[in-house]
Design a protein around this motif. Sequence first.
Motif, short mmCIF file in Angstrom:
data_model
loop_
_atom_site.label_atom_id
_atom_site.label_comp_id
_atom_site.label_asym_id
_atom_site.label_seq_id
_atom_site.Cartn_x
_atom_site.Cartn_y
_atom_site.Cartn_z
N ALA A 8 39.07 39.36 32.48
CA ALA A 8 39.84 40.37 31.74
C ALA A 8 38.96 41.57 31.42
O ALA A 8 39.05 42.15 30.33
N GLN A 36 36.35 36.43 30.62
CA GLN A 36 35.41 37.54 30.84
C GLN A 36 36.02 38.83 30.30
O GLN A 36 37.13 39.20 30.68
N GLY A 37 35.28 39.51 29.42
CA GLY A 37 35.80 40.73 28.79
C GLY A 37 36.37 40.37 27.44
O GLY A 37 37.11 39.38 27.31
N ASN A 45 49.15 40.29 34.17
CA ASN A 45 48.93 41.27 33.11
C ASN A 45 50.12 42.22 32.92
O ASN A 45 50.00 43.26 32.26
N ARG A 103 53.14 45.76 21.04
CA ARG A 103 52.59 46.38 22.25
C ARG A 103 51.10 46.10 22.40
O ARG A 103 50.62 45.81 23.49
N ALA A 157 42.63 41.27 34.05
CA ALA A 157 42.21 42.61 34.50
C ALA A 157 43.02 43.01 35.73
O ALA A 157 43.65 42.17 36.37
N ASN A 158 42.96 44.29 36.06
CA ASN A 158 43.52 44.76 37.32
C ASN A 158 42.46 44.63 38.40
O ASN A 158 41.34 45.11 38.23
N THR A 214 49.74 42.47 26.50
CA THR A 214 49.12 42.05 27.77
C THR A 214 48.47 40.67 27.60
O THR A 214 48.65 39.79 28.44
N GLY A 238 37.79 42.88 25.20
CA GLY A 238 38.47 44.05 24.65
C GLY A 238 39.89 43.66 24.28
O GLY A 238 40.14 42.52 23.87
N VAL A 241 42.61 43.01 26.14
CA VAL A 241 43.22 41.91 26.90
C VAL A 241 42.44 40.60 26.69
O VAL A 241 43.03 39.55 26.39
N SER A 259 32.79 36.94 26.99
CA SER A 259 31.74 37.90 27.33
C SER A 259 32.24 39.32 27.11
O SER A 259 33.43 39.56 26.99
N ASP A 260 31.29 40.23 27.07
CA ASP A 260 31.62 41.65 27.16
C ASP A 260 30.47 42.34 27.86
O ASP A 260 29.64 41.67 28.50
#
Length: 423
Positions: free
Chosen positions: A301, A225-226, A350, A194, A324-325, A198, A228, A230, A249-250
């Motif tokens: 993301a 991008q991001g 996603n 789980r 990302a959403n 994603t 975390g 995802v 990136s974050d």
Amino acid sequence: MKYKEPAPIVDKLNPLESMMERFHEASRILGLDESTYEALKSPEKSVMVSLPVTMDDGNTKVFEGFRVVHSSKLGPSKGGIRYAPSVHLDEVKALAAWMTWKCAVVGIPYGGAKGGINCDPRSMSQGELERLTRTFTTAMRDVFGPERDIPAPDMGTNPQTMAWIMDEYSKLAGVASPAVVTGKPLVLGGSLGRVEATGRGVMVSTRSAMAKLKMNPGNSTCAVQGFGNVGSISAKLLEMQGLSITAISDVSGAYYNKNGINIDEAIEYVAQNKSLEGFKGGDIITNDELLELDVDVLVPAALEDQITVKNADKIKAKLIVEGANGPTASNADKILNEKGILVVPDILANAGGVSVSYFEWVQNRLGYFWTEERVNRRADRIMKQAFDNVYAASKKYKVSMRTAAYIVAIDKVASTSKLRGIF
Ligand code: NAD
């Protein structure tokens, strides 16, 4: 068709207005009749509750909680619970509709829902959060249920929150009910795979899209991008597929290395330091620059509304896969389409997460747990099939993958509603 058009496009839309724009567009292309359009626009159920909680200082504070079931036509409703100070009913309503489309597009037997509590989880103790969550569960005892409505984590909530809901609901029901929530800790009936689901779905969607575009992973570069859940897992799995991840990136900034960033090192760095700040594996650039890099694949993301009318024209990637959403504002869609960029939309790209949440629920109901290999194999099959369905619809209707994804989803929910009957 007579139904009212959504508000005109302004410079920057919020993701929820973007969703309504796309729902409207897909409904128009499908030729959805007005009554079905109106029925699908409005949630089936919106519940608002007051939640009195004893705080650690002995005072009682009253929070507002929401649960919106947008649709239960395809099955019990599914969707996360968000704890944030900004939560309000309209936002929850739109996020619930989003879940309906996402579950429908990947063909899992769920409707869509979303919940939220107006609170600031970062300023609350574990005890306060537990009392709030248990009070919310009690208030929603007639809404939640393994056959009715199944929450999951979202912003500000996590596996521990799900464990409290599962425990409180089970006590109220008088039976162990692990299937009332997904995203639980493994020991309480969570599913293997789980956490990675994603990012894995993002990887499968990227590979499917690259095959259509005849792009060779071994010769392709990618920016994510991001970093975390995802972003980091997408980056790792895409690197394993042979892509060179030249930028990540974050919230601390973006890091670029033309020879490719070592993703294991970056993951290890974040595990030690909580963020990429100070990471030496690449040169520092801004998050805006990352989006505009000359790469083959771009995976946003992190957050919503990153690609807008302001920067869409500067994007050089051939393929965007939305981890990302809502990372693309709807008024940027046209610009990306005109540039010939293939966008795999969020409700498809996603959806690996909710697909494995569905497997968690299935395993809980079976009382039998699958190996990670089985979870991954079945999730990959769902994602590939969903991609192919949406791709075929995009060819049939001569529309973008985004509009096609909405068409597939709305068509499915609308035809199920018609068979069941709208009363
Ligand atoms: P997360 O909290 O684990 O990670 C978010 C990342 O984004 C962090 O690295 C954070 O530093 C970074 N970030 C924050 N602000 C940023 C900024 N301004 N610029 C660049 N990076 C920034 O969250 P997540 O679970 O990875 O979720 C990311 C997105 O994916 C969200 O839109 C979420 O709704 C969506 N999503 C997540 C899942 C899931 O299973 N986790 C499923 C579907 C969709």
